[in-house]
Design an enzyme around this catalytic site. Structure first.
Site, PDB file in Angstrom:
ATOM      1  N   GLU A  29       0.837  -1.193   0.000  1.00  0.00           N
ATOM      2  CA  GLU A  29       0.000   0.000   0.000  1.00  0.00           C
ATOM      3  C   GLU A  29       0.875   1.246   0.000  1.00  0.00           C
ATOM      4  O   GLU A  29       1.990   1.251   0.506  1.00  0.00           O
ATOM      5  CB  GLU A  29      -0.917  -0.003   1.231  1.00  0.00           C
ATOM      6  CG  GLU A  29      -1.882  -1.169   1.204  1.00  0.00           C
ATOM      7  CD  GLU A  29      -2.928  -1.084   2.303  1.00  0.00           C
ATOM      8  OE1 GLU A  29      -2.952  -0.070   3.029  1.00  0.00           O
ATOM      9  OE2 GLU A  29      -3.714  -2.029   2.419  1.00  0.00           O
ATOM     10  N   HIS A  75      -4.396   6.754   0.793  1.00  0.00           N
ATOM     11  CA  HIS A  75      -3.699   5.474   0.772  1.00  0.00           C
ATOM     12  C   HIS A  75      -4.354   4.554  -0.242  1.00  0.00           C
ATOM     13  O   HIS A  75      -5.460   4.812  -0.700  1.00  0.00           O
ATOM     14  CB  HIS A  75      -3.595   4.835   2.162  1.00  0.00           C
ATOM     15  CG  HIS A  75      -4.854   4.242   2.701  1.00  0.00           C
ATOM     16  ND1 HIS A  75      -5.859   4.986   3.265  1.00  0.00           N
ATOM     17  CD2 HIS A  75      -5.273   2.957   2.773  1.00  0.00           C
ATOM     18  CE1 HIS A  75      -6.837   4.180   3.663  1.00  0.00           C
ATOM     19  NE2 HIS A  75      -6.508   2.940   3.373  1.00  0.00           N
ATOM     20  N   HIS A  77      -5.352   0.552  -1.649  1.00  0.00           N
ATOM     21  CA  HIS A  77      -5.684  -0.825  -1.278  1.00  0.00           C
ATOM     22  C   HIS A  77      -5.287  -1.714  -2.452  1.00  0.00           C
ATOM     23  O   HIS A  77      -5.575  -1.360  -3.592  1.00  0.00           O
ATOM     24  CB  HIS A  77      -7.197  -0.979  -1.047  1.00  0.00           C
ATOM     25  CG  HIS A  77      -7.682  -0.428   0.254  1.00  0.00           C
ATOM     26  ND1 HIS A  77      -9.021  -0.357   0.573  1.00  0.00           N
ATOM     27  CD2 HIS A  77      -7.015   0.076   1.319  1.00  0.00           C
ATOM     28  CE1 HIS A  77      -9.158   0.158   1.790  1.00  0.00           C
ATOM     29  NE2 HIS A  77      -7.961   0.452   2.260  1.00  0.00           N
ATOM     30  N   ASP A  88      -8.936   2.340   9.089  1.00  0.00           N
ATOM     31  CA  ASP A  88      -8.975   3.553   8.274  1.00  0.00           C
ATOM     32  C   ASP A  88      -9.904   4.580   8.920  1.00  0.00           C
ATOM     33  O   ASP A  88      -9.567   5.761   9.031  1.00  0.00           O
ATOM     34  CB  ASP A  88      -9.510   3.248   6.865  1.00  0.00           C
ATOM     35  CG  ASP A  88      -8.544   2.428   6.026  1.00  0.00           C
ATOM     36  OD1 ASP A  88      -7.343   2.393   6.366  1.00  0.00           O
ATOM     37  OD2 ASP A  88      -9.003   1.830   5.039  1.00  0.00           O
TER      38      ASP A  88
END
Ligand SMILES: [Zn+2]
Length: 136
Positions: A29, A75, A77, A88
């Protein structure tokens, strides 16, 4: 005092950077913080100490330089699922109101933006000239 600024959208150039960084990090990630210029999300700050693992990217808030006024985070995935995880959501509530999650395959249709409460929100992609402030 700092007051929350209305964000009009994200610069296309910045979104392209995020998508490229997500692609090149795959299957790990990618994570960073978002900074705005004149109401447009225009900078991605990669934090020292950001780690990624099968448990997901972790942004180390305690390592955040004090001069950064982040409006949120970004971010990726490694799966097509761009919904926030429980971790998160806990992070979103701590810093800013614009949190982008990019899901695989990291294209213009595979990302989403959430507010501090984890609710999906519209974030327009803007064609803007970014300032000549070359800090990076
Ligand atoms: Zn996540």
């Amino acid at each position: 005092m700092l007051k929350p600024r209305k964000i009009r959208g994200i610069a296309r150039e910045t979104l392209d950077f995020i998508l490229n960084a997500s692609r090149s990090s795959h299957p790990d990630e990618f994570a960073g913080l978002l900074e705005e210029e004149d109401g447009v999300i225009a900078n991605v700050i990669l934090l020292p100490g950001t780690t990624s693992s099968s448990m997901g990217a972790r942004i180390h808030l305690d390592m955040m330089p004090l001069h950064i006024h982040a409006v949120g985070s970004v971010h990726s995935h490694p799966t097509p699922d761009n919904l926030p995880s429980r971790a998160d959501l806990a992070f979103f509530s701590k810093k800013g109101d614009y949190h982008i999650i990019v899901g695989y395959p990291y294209d213009e249709n595979s990302w989403a933006c959430y507010n501090a409460r984890g609710e999906k929100q519209n974030l327009p992609v803007l064609d803007v000239e970014l300032g000549g402030d070359e800090r990076w």
